[in-house]
Scaffold this active site. Structure first.
Site, short mmCIF file in Angstrom:
data_model
loop_
_atom_site.label_atom_id
_atom_site.label_comp_id
_atom_site.label_asym_id
_atom_site.label_seq_id
_atom_site.Cartn_x
_atom_site.Cartn_y
_atom_site.Cartn_z
N ALA B 55 -19.54 -0.38 -3.58
CA ALA B 55 -19.84 -0.78 -2.20
C ALA B 55 -18.58 -0.71 -1.34
CB ALA B 55 -20.43 -2.19 -2.19
N GLU B 74 -8.02 -5.82 -3.28
CA GLU B 74 -8.63 -5.99 -4.61
C GLU B 74 -7.81 -7.01 -5.37
OE1 GLU B 74 -11.36 -4.82 -6.55
OE2 GLU B 74 -10.41 -6.35 -7.81
N ASN B 82 -16.98 -4.16 -11.66
CA ASN B 82 -18.07 -3.75 -12.55
C ASN B 82 -18.38 -2.27 -12.42
OD1 ASN B 82 -18.56 -6.15 -13.82
ND2 ASN B 82 -20.11 -6.82 -12.36
N ARG B 345 -36.55 -8.62 -18.57
CA ARG B 345 -35.31 -9.25 -19.04
C ARG B 345 -35.36 -10.77 -18.97
NH1 ARG B 345 -30.91 -5.03 -16.28
NH2 ARG B 345 -31.30 -3.35 -17.75
C1 LIG Z 1 -21.42 -3.11 -18.20
C2 LIG Z 1 -22.25 -2.81 -16.99
C3 LIG Z 1 -22.99 -1.63 -16.94
C4 LIG Z 1 -23.77 -1.36 -15.82
N1 LIG Z 1 -24.45 -0.17 -15.77
C5 LIG Z 1 -25.18 0.12 -14.68
C6 LIG Z 1 -25.79 1.40 -14.53
O1 LIG Z 1 -25.65 2.28 -15.38
N2 LIG Z 1 -26.49 1.65 -13.39
C7 LIG Z 1 -26.62 0.72 -12.39
O2 LIG Z 1 -27.25 1.02 -11.37
N3 LIG Z 1 -26.01 -0.50 -12.49
C8 LIG Z 1 -25.30 -0.81 -13.60
N4 LIG Z 1 -24.64 -2.01 -13.65
C9 LIG Z 1 -24.59 -2.88 -12.44
C10 LIG Z 1 -23.58 -2.33 -11.43
O3 LIG Z 1 -22.49 -1.73 -12.10
C11 LIG Z 1 -23.02 -3.40 -10.47
O4 LIG Z 1 -24.07 -4.06 -9.87
C12 LIG Z 1 -22.15 -2.73 -9.39
O5 LIG Z 1 -21.04 -2.09 -10.00
C13 LIG Z 1 -21.65 -3.71 -8.34
O6 LIG Z 1 -20.85 -3.01 -7.42
P1 LIG Z 1 -20.10 -3.77 -6.24
O7 LIG Z 1 -19.34 -2.76 -5.48
O8 LIG Z 1 -21.05 -4.63 -5.50
O9 LIG Z 1 -19.13 -4.77 -7.03
P2 LIG Z 1 -17.97 -4.48 -8.09
O10 LIG Z 1 -18.00 -3.09 -8.57
O11 LIG Z 1 -18.02 -5.55 -9.12
O12 LIG Z 1 -16.67 -4.63 -7.20
C14 LIG Z 1 -16.31 -5.84 -6.59
C15 LIG Z 1 -14.81 -5.94 -6.57
O13 LIG Z 1 -14.41 -7.00 -5.71
C16 LIG Z 1 -13.31 -7.67 -6.29
N5 LIG Z 1 -13.20 -9.02 -5.75
C17 LIG Z 1 -14.00 -10.09 -5.98
N6 LIG Z 1 -13.56 -11.17 -5.32
C18 LIG Z 1 -12.45 -10.78 -4.64
C19 LIG Z 1 -11.51 -11.46 -3.78
N7 LIG Z 1 -11.63 -12.75 -3.49
N8 LIG Z 1 -10.47 -10.75 -3.26
C20 LIG Z 1 -10.32 -9.42 -3.57
N9 LIG Z 1 -11.16 -8.74 -4.39
C21 LIG Z 1 -12.21 -9.42 -4.90
C22 LIG Z 1 -13.62 -7.64 -7.78
O14 LIG Z 1 -12.45 -7.83 -8.54
C23 LIG Z 1 -14.23 -6.25 -7.94
O15 LIG Z 1 -13.26 -5.28 -8.27
C24 LIG Z 1 -23.85 -2.29 -14.76
C25 LIG Z 1 -23.10 -3.47 -14.82
C26 LIG Z 1 -22.31 -3.73 -15.91
C27 LIG Z 1 -21.52 -4.99 -15.93
#
Ligand SMILES: Cc1cc2nc3c(=O)[nH]c(=O)nc-3n(C[C@H](O)[C@H](O)[C@H](O)COP(=O)(O)OP(=O)(O)OC[C@H]3O[C@@H](n4cnc5c(N)ncnc54)[C@H](O)[C@@H]3O)c2cc1C
Lengths: 144, 517
Positions: B55, B74, B82, B345
């Site tokens: 995102a 970050e 994740n 789930r």
């Molecule tokens: C093992 C695993 C496998 C998965 N496989 C799949 C898949 O194959 N297909 C699928 O659709 N989904 C999958 N999912 C779900 C999906 O990966 C996550 O929902 C998605 O990556 C979330 O993306 P995001 O950008 O919202 O957050 P994230 O990728 O988690 O990024 C958020 C970032 O914000 C940072 N952050 C948090 N708080 C702060 C702060 N206060 N200050 C600065 N930085 C901060 C964190 O450290 C992190 O790096 C999987 C999840 C896991 C755990």
């Protein structure tokens, strides 16, 4: 020892030399650090660094002469000898085949901070074990 | 800066926060955040993004492409949260590979599938956006350099009514994160500060988000019970965001305090499939300045995880594409089945918790035979055995002895299950009629894992509209200057997200935030 570090150390001597020439500019000239058994115990070195008889200031360049005041040297400090993350990745390139090169990992490429896994004065940890707790043994030796 | 020097913990301790709120009154709830007039900005950008996952990077890439200066903060040393450890499975309705293989798909179909899994509590207007723009998100990721296995029939993930999932070439979300990071860093005046933690929003007098408080040289400490509450490392900095801030801080499956508040069944020491930094702190700051919370207590847990390894590991695949289908899961205390191993789930995790609440160490055991495993995971069978997450036995007696299950009862459970498969009726409603009689092969050998639910995906979060603007509970209108995308937002997936839809959600809404800011 690599050119980078030699230069850095030469640099320190040069600066010290210049300071002693102009005199009065520095607060106090650096005292050589005597590595006592206590100091060794408190700040142990990795065996391969110990073998090379590293002195504190090899890594803690420009941080004075009081080990208690020394601060974290960061990636720049490590890389002043170890050249670059790409170089470190290259050295383990044979592990790329199975996608298990920790310095060029499938998840991170050559971008991780050195101290994500490697520590000097305390045991290192392997970040890969956060998700690959057991399979790590199939592909990697303990983290130096 | 004096005020900010007071940590949130101190504030709570001294009751200063409470006093502050009382003085300002309810109409000024955002007084909980520092105000622009009280801070001095260290650096200035058009856009600030919090988090480097799908995102955050998609938002930054779009915003930067439009000529904005962008700072991404970050808190971890590592980029991608994740998203970097994700499995690289990306649901794209109406993708070219579906067309190539004559698979009929549509936005309506995608939405219907999501609603079914989400028990109908999904915010449909957000699903509509994803369905309509998934293909754009897919193409945008390719523009940034992501590569996919293309040409074959798409993968068919559970709960989807047609095959529609594309997978990255390296089968991890890092296949998107790594090129997107490079793409972002190459754009002019666009940078990522790692080990920089977002602490608070900075507001102007009208309640608009105009910047953030952060700490550089932050060292996340997974040994702390709550890194968000206890970690005091780093140096305070204030960054100005002239056009706005995008909250993309991900989910909170690793947050011991917040996840347990939402579901008290989750023990403090429960492992999670998520990276250690998946905590609620950043989302809570958005609630503090008025963001509407949505469905925060729907925490999706993986009932297929293993207590014998950390994180996601190999267990989930061995169980999901293996033992759970033609095999069974039993309660070790009595050798009996207790759930439909192919239920959703939540149903399965709840059934496991019922046992684990009575006996915290009685992890239910899954067992099956070789016919249990899907072809594509056969290589993992060896890995599972080598790492000890899965074990192999010649007889059910051996299995029962090693797993400490009453053997007669276990044999009875297996026999009963097999009979059911032959008849096409299962006592727990497992869809065995479709198995064509295939069941546990009594000649063995038998394979088995221990199972434990692990928090995997947090469905809830802040409320956004279709433009990725965060909606305020004080006005029911967008909070000026605040956008959000990804797992930190709530409602899209309702009660339960379908596998491979998180990538779609995070990239699409990240992109939209970057387009609108
Ligand atoms: C093992 C695993 C496998 C998965 N496989 C799949 C898949 O194959 N297909 C699928 O659709 N989904 C999958 N999912 C779900 C999906 O990966 C996550 O929902 C998605 O990556 C979330 O993306 P995001 O950008 O919202 O957050 P994230 O990728 O988690 O990024 C958020 C970032 O914000 C940072 N952050 C948090 N708080 C702060 C702060 N206060 N200050 C600065 N930085 C901060 C964190 O450290 C992190 O790096 C999987 C999840 C896991 C755990």
């Amino acid at each position: 020892m690599s050119g980078g570090k030699t230069l850095a150390i030469a640099g320190v001597f040069l600066v010290l030399g210049v300071m002693s020439l102009i005199g009065g500019e520095s607060d106090s000239p650096l005292k050589p650090i005597v590595i006592t058994p206590e100091l060794k115990e408190e700040f142990p070195l990795k065996s391969h660094h110990a073998k090379l008889s590293f002195e504190c200031t090899f890594c803690h360049v420009g941080q004075g002469d009081d080990p208690k005041e020394f601060t974290y040297i960061g990636d720049e400090g490590c890389l002043s000898c170890h050249q670059s993350k790409e170089h470190m990745a290259e050295r383990l390139a044979f592990m790329d085949k199975l996608h298990v090169n920790p310095h060029n990992s499938i998840h991170d490429g050559p971008t991780l901070y050195c101290d994500e896994c490697h520590n000097e004065h305390k045991p290192s940890t392997n970040m890969c074990t956060e998700c690959h707790e057991h399979d790590i043994d199939l592909w990697m030796r303990p983290t130096p | 800066m004096k005020k900010e020097a007071l940590s949130r913990r101190d504030a709570l301790k001294f009751g200063a926060l409470g006093a502050g709120l009382a003085v300002f009154g309810a109409s000024n709830a955002f007084a909980a955040a520092p105000l622009e007039k009280d801070v001095k900005f260290d650096e200035e950008y058009d856009v600030i993004v919090i988090g480097t996952g799908f995102a955050g990077l998609a938002a930054a890439a779009k915003a930067a492409q439009r000529g904005n200066t962008v700072l991404i903060v970050e808190k971890m040393g590592r980029i991608g949260g994740n998203s970097a450890i994700n499995g690289g499975a990306f649901a794209v309705p109406n993708n070219p590979d579906q067309k190539k293989h004559g698979i009929e798909d549509s936005a309506e179909r995608f939405i219907a599938d999501s609603l079914k899994a989400g028990l109908g509590i999904n915010h449909v207007e957000l699903l509509e956006v994803i369905a309509a723009r998934a293909i754009d998100a897919f193409e945008f990721s390719r523009e940034c350099g992501a590569e996919y296995k293309l040409g074959d029939k798409p993968s068919w993930f559970g709960g989807h009514s047609v095959p529609r999932t594309l997978v990255t070439s390296d089968m991890t979300g890092a296949g998107i994160i790594k090129p997107m990071t490079e793409f972002v860093e190459k754009l002019p005046r666009c940078k990522i500060y790692r080990r920089t933690k977002f602490d608070d929003f900075v507001l102007d007098a009208g309640g608009r988000v105009v910047g953030i408080m952060a700490r550089t040289n932050y060292r996340f400490d997974s040994k702390l019970f709550s890194d968000d509450l206890e970690n005091t490392t780093g140096e305070k900095k204030v960054y100005k965001a002239k056009k706005g801030v995008v909250l993309a801080s991900g989910g909170f499956s690793a947050d011991r305090i917040y996840r347990k508040l939402q579901n008290p069944q989750i023990p403090d020491n429960s492992d999670t499939t998520n990276h250690a930094g998946a905590t609620a702190g950043a989302m809570l700051k958005a609630f503090q300045i008025g963001a509407f919370p949505v469905q925060v207590d729907w925490i999706q847990e993986g009932p297929w995880a293993s207590p014998d390894e950390r994180g996601f590991g190999v267990g989930p695949q061995l169980n999901q594409q293996g033992l759970f289908k033609y095999g069974i899961v039993v309660d070790v205390r009595n050798g009996k089945r207790f759930m439909n191993e192919l239920a959703d789930r939540k149903t399965r995790a709840d059934a496991q918790y019922k046992i684990l609440k009575e006996a915290p160490e009685a992890f239910p055991v899954a067992l099956g035979t070789y016919n249990t495993f899907d072809k594509q995971i056969l290589p993992l069978v060896e890995k599972g055995l080598a790492t000890g997450v899965m074990k192999k036995y010649n007889t059910l007696d051996e299995l029962a002895a090693d797993r400490k299950i009453p053997v007669a009862a276990l044999k009875e459970s297996v026999a009963k299950f097999n009979e059911g498969v032959k008849k096409g009726v299962d006592e727990f409603g497992k869809p065995v009629a479709s198995f064509n009689g295939e069941c546990i092969d009594m000649k063995g050998p038998f394979y088995s894992t221990r199972t434990a639910p692990k928090p995997h995906h947090t469905m809830g979060g802040v409320k956004i509209n279709t433009k990725a603007q965060v909606i305020s509970a004080l006005t029911n209108k967008p909070i000026p200057g605040l956008f959000a995308a990804g797992e930190v937002t709530g409602g899209t997936h309702g009660a339960s997200r379908l596998g491979s839809c998180a990538v779609t959600d995070c990239l699409t809404f990240g992109m939209i935030a970057g387009e609108n800011i």
